[in-house]
Design a protein around this motif. Structure first.
Motif, PDB file in Angstrom:
ATOM      1  N   PRO A  17       0.747  -1.316   0.134  1.00 56.10           N
ATOM      2  CA  PRO A  17      -0.133   0.188  -0.082  1.00 56.10           C
ATOM      3  C   PRO A  17       0.850   1.280  -0.047  1.00 56.10           C
ATOM      4  O   PRO A  17       0.366   2.234  -0.365  1.00 56.10           O
ATOM      5  N   HIS A  18       2.289   1.151   0.393  1.00 51.00           N
ATOM      6  CA  HIS A  18       3.114   2.452   0.332  1.00 51.00           C
ATOM      7  C   HIS A  18       3.794   2.523  -0.696  1.00 51.00           C
ATOM      8  O   HIS A  18       4.646   3.428  -0.770  1.00 51.00           O
ATOM      9  N   MET A  19       3.850   1.313  -1.548  1.00 52.10           N
ATOM     10  CA  MET A  19       4.753   1.571  -2.627  1.00 52.10           C
ATOM     11  C   MET A  19       4.651   2.575  -3.590  1.00 52.10           C
ATOM     12  O   MET A  19       5.611   3.202  -3.993  1.00 52.10           O
ATOM     13  N   GLU A  20       3.600   3.153  -3.911  1.00 53.40           N
ATOM     14  CA  GLU A  20       3.243   4.295  -4.790  1.00 53.40           C
ATOM     15  C   GLU A  20       4.072   5.663  -4.255  1.00 53.40           C
ATOM     16  O   GLU A  20       4.636   6.267  -5.069  1.00 53.40           O
ATOM     17  N   GLY A  21       3.772   5.738  -3.069  1.00 54.96           N
ATOM     18  CA  GLY A  21       4.319   7.054  -2.259  1.00 54.96           C
ATOM     19  C   GLY A  21       5.898   6.814  -2.225  1.00 54.96           C
ATOM     20  O   GLY A  21       6.427   7.656  -2.415  1.00 54.96           O
ATOM     21  N   HIS A  22       6.337   5.660  -1.984  1.00 62.06           N
ATOM     22  CA  HIS A  22       7.989   5.218  -1.973  1.00 62.06           C
ATOM     23  C   HIS A  22       8.511   5.763  -3.445  1.00 62.06           C
ATOM     24  O   HIS A  22       9.610   6.410  -3.632  1.00 62.06           O
ATOM     25  N   MET A  23       7.644   5.285  -4.427  1.00 64.22           N
ATOM     26  CA  MET A  23       8.285   5.457  -5.757  1.00 64.22           C
ATOM     27  C   MET A  23       8.127   7.007  -6.133  1.00 64.22           C
ATOM     28  O   MET A  23       9.252   7.628  -6.790  1.00 64.22           O
ATOM     29  N   ALA A  24       7.336   7.788  -5.713  1.00 64.69           N
ATOM     30  CA  ALA A  24       7.397   9.317  -5.939  1.00 64.69           C
ATOM     31  C   ALA A  24       8.306   9.997  -5.320  1.00 64.69           C
ATOM     32  O   ALA A  24       9.017  10.617  -5.656  1.00 64.69           O
ATOM     33  N   TRP A  25       8.468   9.411  -4.089  1.00 62.47           N
ATOM     34  CA  TRP A  25       9.741   9.886  -3.102  1.00 62.47           C
ATOM     35  C   TRP A  25      11.129   9.674  -3.781  1.00 62.47           C
ATOM     36  O   TRP A  25      11.867  10.715  -3.874  1.00 62.47           O
ATOM     37  N   GLU A  27      11.659   9.222  -7.004  1.00 64.24           N
ATOM     38  CA  GLU A  27      11.639  10.169  -8.068  1.00 64.24           C
ATOM     39  C   GLU A  27      11.941  11.597  -7.914  1.00 64.24           C
ATOM     40  O   GLU A  27      12.919  12.101  -8.670  1.00 64.24           O
ATOM     41  N   LYS A  28      11.729  12.302  -6.834  1.00 64.06           N
ATOM     42  CA  LYS A  28      11.921  13.534  -6.305  1.00 64.06           C
ATOM     43  C   LYS A  28      13.529  13.406  -6.105  1.00 64.06           C
ATOM     44  O   LYS A  28      14.068  14.466  -6.494  1.00 64.06           O
ATOM     45  N   TYR A  29      13.912  12.335  -5.559  1.00 64.81           N
ATOM     46  CA  TYR A  29      15.446  12.492  -5.166  1.00 64.81           C
ATOM     47  C   TYR A  29      16.491  12.105  -6.460  1.00 64.81           C
ATOM     48  O   TYR A  29      17.420  12.494  -6.493  1.00 64.81           O
ATOM     49  N   TYR A  30      15.844  11.331  -7.344  1.00 64.17           N
ATOM     50  CA  TYR A  30      16.611  11.372  -8.667  1.00 64.17           C
ATOM     51  C   TYR A  30      16.684  12.583  -9.246  1.00 64.17           C
ATOM     52  O   TYR A  30      17.605  12.870  -9.939  1.00 64.17           O
ATOM     53  N   ALA A  31      15.572  13.266  -9.319  1.00 68.78           N
ATOM     54  CA  ALA A  31      15.496  14.417 -10.196  1.00 68.78           C
ATOM     55  C   ALA A  31      16.392  15.486  -9.531  1.00 68.78           C
ATOM     56  O   ALA A  31      17.009  16.225 -10.491  1.00 68.78           O
ATOM     57  N   ASN A  32      16.598  15.617  -8.273  1.00 70.01           N
ATOM     58  CA  ASN A  32      17.572  16.410  -7.753  1.00 70.01           C
ATOM     59  C   ASN A  32      19.113  15.936  -7.706  1.00 70.01           C
ATOM     60  O   ASN A  32      20.134  16.722  -7.228  1.00 70.01           O
ATOM     61  N   GLY A  33      19.195  14.953  -8.180  1.00 75.36           N
ATOM     62  CA  GLY A  33      20.698  14.155  -8.286  1.00 75.36           C
ATOM     63  C   GLY A  33      21.092  13.653  -6.984  1.00 75.36           C
ATOM     64  O   GLY A  33      22.207  13.131  -7.118  1.00 75.36           O
ATOM     65  N   THR A  34      20.345  13.518  -5.971  1.00 70.83           N
ATOM     66  CA  THR A  34      20.631  12.745  -4.914  1.00 70.83           C
ATOM     67  C   THR A  34      20.876  11.251  -4.926  1.00 70.83           C
ATOM     68  O   THR A  34      21.788  10.738  -4.706  1.00 70.83           O
ATOM     69  N   PHE A  35      20.096  10.298  -5.656  1.00 70.95           N
ATOM     70  CA  PHE A  35      20.058   9.018  -6.007  1.00 70.95           C
ATOM     71  C   PHE A  35      20.602   8.905  -7.407  1.00 70.95           C
ATOM     72  O   PHE A  35      20.132   9.539  -8.406  1.00 70.95           O
ATOM     73  N   LEU A  36      21.459   7.935  -7.431  1.00 70.86           N
ATOM     74  CA  LEU A  36      21.954   7.339  -8.712  1.00 70.86           C
ATOM     75  C   LEU A  36      21.500   6.061  -9.121  1.00 70.86           C
ATOM     76  O   LEU A  36      21.483   5.774 -10.257  1.00 70.86           O
ATOM     77  N   ALA A  37      21.127   5.276  -8.175  1.00 66.98           N
ATOM     78  CA  ALA A  37      20.627   3.827  -8.570  1.00 66.98           C
ATOM     79  C   ALA A  37      19.843   3.259  -7.575  1.00 66.98           C
ATOM     80  O   ALA A  37      19.949   3.697  -6.305  1.00 66.98           O
ATOM     81  N   SER A  38      18.634   2.531  -7.468  1.00 65.83           N
ATOM     82  CA  SER A  38      18.134   1.865  -6.565  1.00 65.83           C
ATOM     83  C   SER A  38      17.531   0.601  -7.198  1.00 65.83           C
ATOM     84  O   SER A  38      17.295   0.288  -8.435  1.00 65.83           O
ATOM     85  N   GLY A  39      16.834  -0.166  -6.334  1.00 66.28           N
ATOM     86  CA  GLY A  39      16.272  -1.486  -6.563  1.00 66.28           C
ATOM     87  C   GLY A  39      15.997  -2.464  -5.691  1.00 66.28           C
ATOM     88  O   GLY A  39      16.462  -2.087  -4.337  1.00 66.28           O
ATOM     89  N   ARG A  40      15.060  -3.282  -5.839  1.00 66.87           N
ATOM     90  CA  ARG A  40      14.831  -4.287  -4.668  1.00 66.87           C
ATOM     91  C   ARG A  40      15.812  -5.395  -4.365  1.00 66.87           C
ATOM     92  O   ARG A  40      16.717  -5.726  -5.251  1.00 66.87           O
ATOM     93  N   LYS A  41      15.764  -5.973  -3.184  1.00 64.10           N
ATOM     94  CA  LYS A  41      16.776  -6.878  -2.945  1.00 64.10           C
ATOM     95  C   LYS A  41      16.054  -8.248  -3.386  1.00 64.10           C
ATOM     96  O   LYS A  41      14.986  -8.190  -3.583  1.00 64.10           O
ATOM     97  N   VAL A  42      17.004  -9.012  -3.470  1.00 59.92           N
ATOM     98  CA  VAL A  42      16.400 -10.522  -4.100  1.00 59.92           C
ATOM     99  C   VAL A  42      16.896 -11.626  -2.932  1.00 59.92           C
ATOM    100  O   VAL A  42      18.218 -11.764  -2.782  1.00 59.92           O
ATOM    101  N   PRO A  43      16.228 -12.225  -2.151  1.00 58.21           N
ATOM    102  CA  PRO A  43      14.864 -12.041  -2.236  1.00 58.21           C
ATOM    103  C   PRO A  43      14.162 -10.584  -1.853  1.00 58.21           C
ATOM    104  O   PRO A  43      14.888 -10.037  -0.969  1.00 58.21           O
ATOM    105  N   ARG A  44      12.962 -10.440  -2.007  1.00 56.96           N
ATOM    106  CA  ARG A  44      12.329  -9.083  -1.611  1.00 56.96           C
ATOM    107  C   ARG A  44      12.102  -9.016  -0.087  1.00 56.96           C
ATOM    108  O   ARG A  44      11.072  -9.133   0.332  1.00 56.96           O
ATOM    109  N   THR A  45      13.176  -8.552   0.578  1.00 56.22           N
ATOM    110  CA  THR A  45      13.250  -8.266   2.060  1.00 56.22           C
ATOM    111  C   THR A  45      13.474  -6.783   2.179  1.00 56.22           C
ATOM    112  O   THR A  45      13.537  -6.446   3.212  1.00 56.22           O
TER     113      THR A  45
END
Length: 94
Positions: A17-25, A27-45
């Motif tokens: 239920p919080h994934m959409e808000g997390h993805m928007a968050w 995006e905000k920090y990709y746009a300002n250059g703070t984040f370079l890469a991200s992804g889920r852990k495998v397994p999904r923890t």
């Protein structure tokens, strides 16, 4: 550079239920250059984020994540000084 490790502390069905808000968050920090890469852990923890900037600003940014706001994930921040990369990832080096 920072490696941010998020670890879910609730069942995965409580994460969704919080994934959409997390993805928007993210995006905000990709746009300002703070984040370079991200992804889920495998397994999904949880997930991993590669970030730039200073630690204080990063901690403030991470406190805005819906996963933090709603107690979905614990966060661990590891600072590292990248000294060597493959061609094309020069921006990661200090």
């Amino acid at each position: 550079m920072f490696i941010v490790s998020l670890r879910y502390v609730v069942p995965i069905e409580d994460v969704e239920p919080h994934m959409e808000g997390h993805m928007a968050w993210l995006e905000k920090y990709y746009a300002n250059g703070t984040f370079l890469a991200s992804g889920r852990k495998v397994p999904r923890t949880g997930g991993v984020i590669l970030a730039l900037g200073d630690r204080e600003a990063l901690e403030a940014c991470l406190s805005e994540d819906p996963f933090a706001v709603h107690g979905i994930a614990e966060v661990e921040i590891t600072e590292c000084a990248i000294s060597r990369t493959v061609e094309g990832l020069d921006a990661l080096r200090e």
